[in-house]
Design a protein around this motif. Sequence first.
Motif, PDB file in Angstrom:
ATOM      1  N   THR A 287      -1.189  -1.205   6.962  1.00 21.45           N
ATOM      2  CA  THR A 287      -0.455  -0.863   5.742  1.00 21.45           C
ATOM      3  C   THR A 287       0.167  -2.158   5.227  1.00 21.45           C
ATOM      4  O   THR A 287       0.766  -2.905   5.993  1.00 21.45           O
ATOM      5  CB  THR A 287       0.647   0.162   6.083  1.00 21.45           C
TER       6      THR A 287
ATOM      7  N   PHE B 272       1.370  -2.968  10.464  1.00 18.47           N
ATOM      8  CA  PHE B 272       1.857  -3.311   9.122  1.00 18.47           C
ATOM      9  C   PHE B 272       1.699  -4.805   8.891  1.00 18.47           C
ATOM     10  O   PHE B 272       1.860  -5.595   9.810  1.00 18.47           O
ATOM     11  CB  PHE B 272       3.334  -2.952   8.996  1.00 18.47           C
TER      12      PHE B 272
ATOM     13  N   LYS C  65      -0.702   4.473   3.509  1.00 16.12           N
ATOM     14  CA  LYS C  65      -1.748   3.637   2.916  1.00 16.12           C
ATOM     15  C   LYS C  65      -2.231   4.312   1.641  1.00 16.12           C
ATOM     16  O   LYS C  65      -2.451   5.508   1.617  1.00 16.12           O
ATOM     17  CB  LYS C  65      -2.925   3.488   3.887  1.00 16.12           C
TER      18      LYS C  65
END
Length: 348
Positions: free
Chosen positions: A163, A211, A330
Motif C-alpha cells: 500500500t 506499506f 489499496k
Amino acid sequence: MMLPTIPTPEELLDKGFRRGKKAADLKRGEKIPKHLKGKRIEETRVITACQVIKDKLKMILDRTPEIEELPDFYQDYIDITVGVDDFKQSLGALNWAYGIITQLEKEYGAKIRKLSSERATGLRKQAYGRISSVVNKIEKDLDFLDFAKQNLRNMPTVDFEATSIVIAGFPNVGKSTLLTHITDAEPQVANYPFTTKGIQIGHFEKKWKHFQIIDTPGLLDRPIGDMNDIELNAMVALEHLADAILFIFDSSETCGYPLENQYKLLEEIKNIFDAPIIYLFNKMDIAEYDGIRHDYIQEYIDRTEDPLLISAAEGEGIEEIIKLIMKVEKREKSSDDEDEYEEDENYF
Ligand code: GDP
C-alpha cells in the motif's frame, strides 16, 4: 530498470563482419573441392555476419520489457523521462532491421550457392553493403535506446503489492523527519524526473501488511499553478501510485509558509489526487506554549477533517499515524487503462 547494453552501428557491424571473417578462415582449412571453396567461404561470411547481428538485435528486443505490461507508474515514468512513443518506435526499428537482415541472409546465401565461385566475392561485398546500410538506418534508434538505458537506470523500485502513501507539504514542514520515524530503514533514494533531490521511498511492515511511504522533494511541495506540463505529468504518475496522501502542515509556520498558503497547497493537491488524505499538524511542540495554542492554528485545525496533531521531531503521534495508515486500502486500478493499451497492439 536494467536495459541491455546498446551498441553503435559501427560496433554492431564490426562484430558481425569480424566474426564472419573468422568463420570463413576456418573454412579455408577444410577439404572442399576447389571450384566450391570460394563460394563456401563467402557464403559463410555472409551468413555468420547476419546471424551475429541478428542475435544481438534479438537479445536487445528480448531483454527490453514490454512497456504495456509494466505497471501504470512505470509507464508514466518512462513516458515522462524518455517518451513511450519514441521508445516503441526505436524497438520497432530494431525489429524491422532484424527482418530485413533475415531476408538478406536468405537472398545472398542462395545467390552465392547458385552462381560460380568467381562471382562469390562480389556478391558478398554487395551483401555487406546492404547490411551496413540497414544497420546505419537504425543509428538514431540505437542512440535513443542507449539514452533510455542511461536515463532509466536509476528508476525507483516500487513495490506494487504494498500500500503506497505519498507525503505532501511545503519544504521544511517535517516530511523527511516523519518518513524516517515511520519507516524501518534508511529510505531508498532514486531518480524522479524534474525533482532535483529525487524520490525517497521508505518501507514498513505491520501485521503482515506491507506499506511504502514516498516523499518527492520538489514536487508535492510547491504550488501546482507554477508547474509546467511535464511536472504535472510527474504528478499524475504519483496519482497512479498513491493509495493515500499524508498531508503535513507546519503548525508553527517556522518553515516560512503561513498556514493560509499551506492550506492553499492542500486544496490544489485535492484537485489532482483522488486518494484519501490523512491530515497532520506537525511541530506542535513549538506551536503551543504551556498548552496554549494560538487561535490562528486552531482555526485551521477546525477546518480540517480528522486532523492529527503531532511532533515528528519528538516522535509524538507516530503511533496514531501508523494506526491511520493501517486503515488505508489499496486502490483498485481502473480497467479503462487496459482497453487503451489493447488498441496499441499492432504498433510494432
Ligand atoms: P522537509 O523539508 O519537509 O522534509 O522537512 P524536514 O523533515 O527536513 O524538517 C525541516 C526542519 O524542521 C528540520 O530542522 C527538522 O528538525 C524540523 N522539524 C521537523 N519536525 C519537527 C517537529 O515536530 N518539531 C520541531 N520543533 N521541529 C521539527
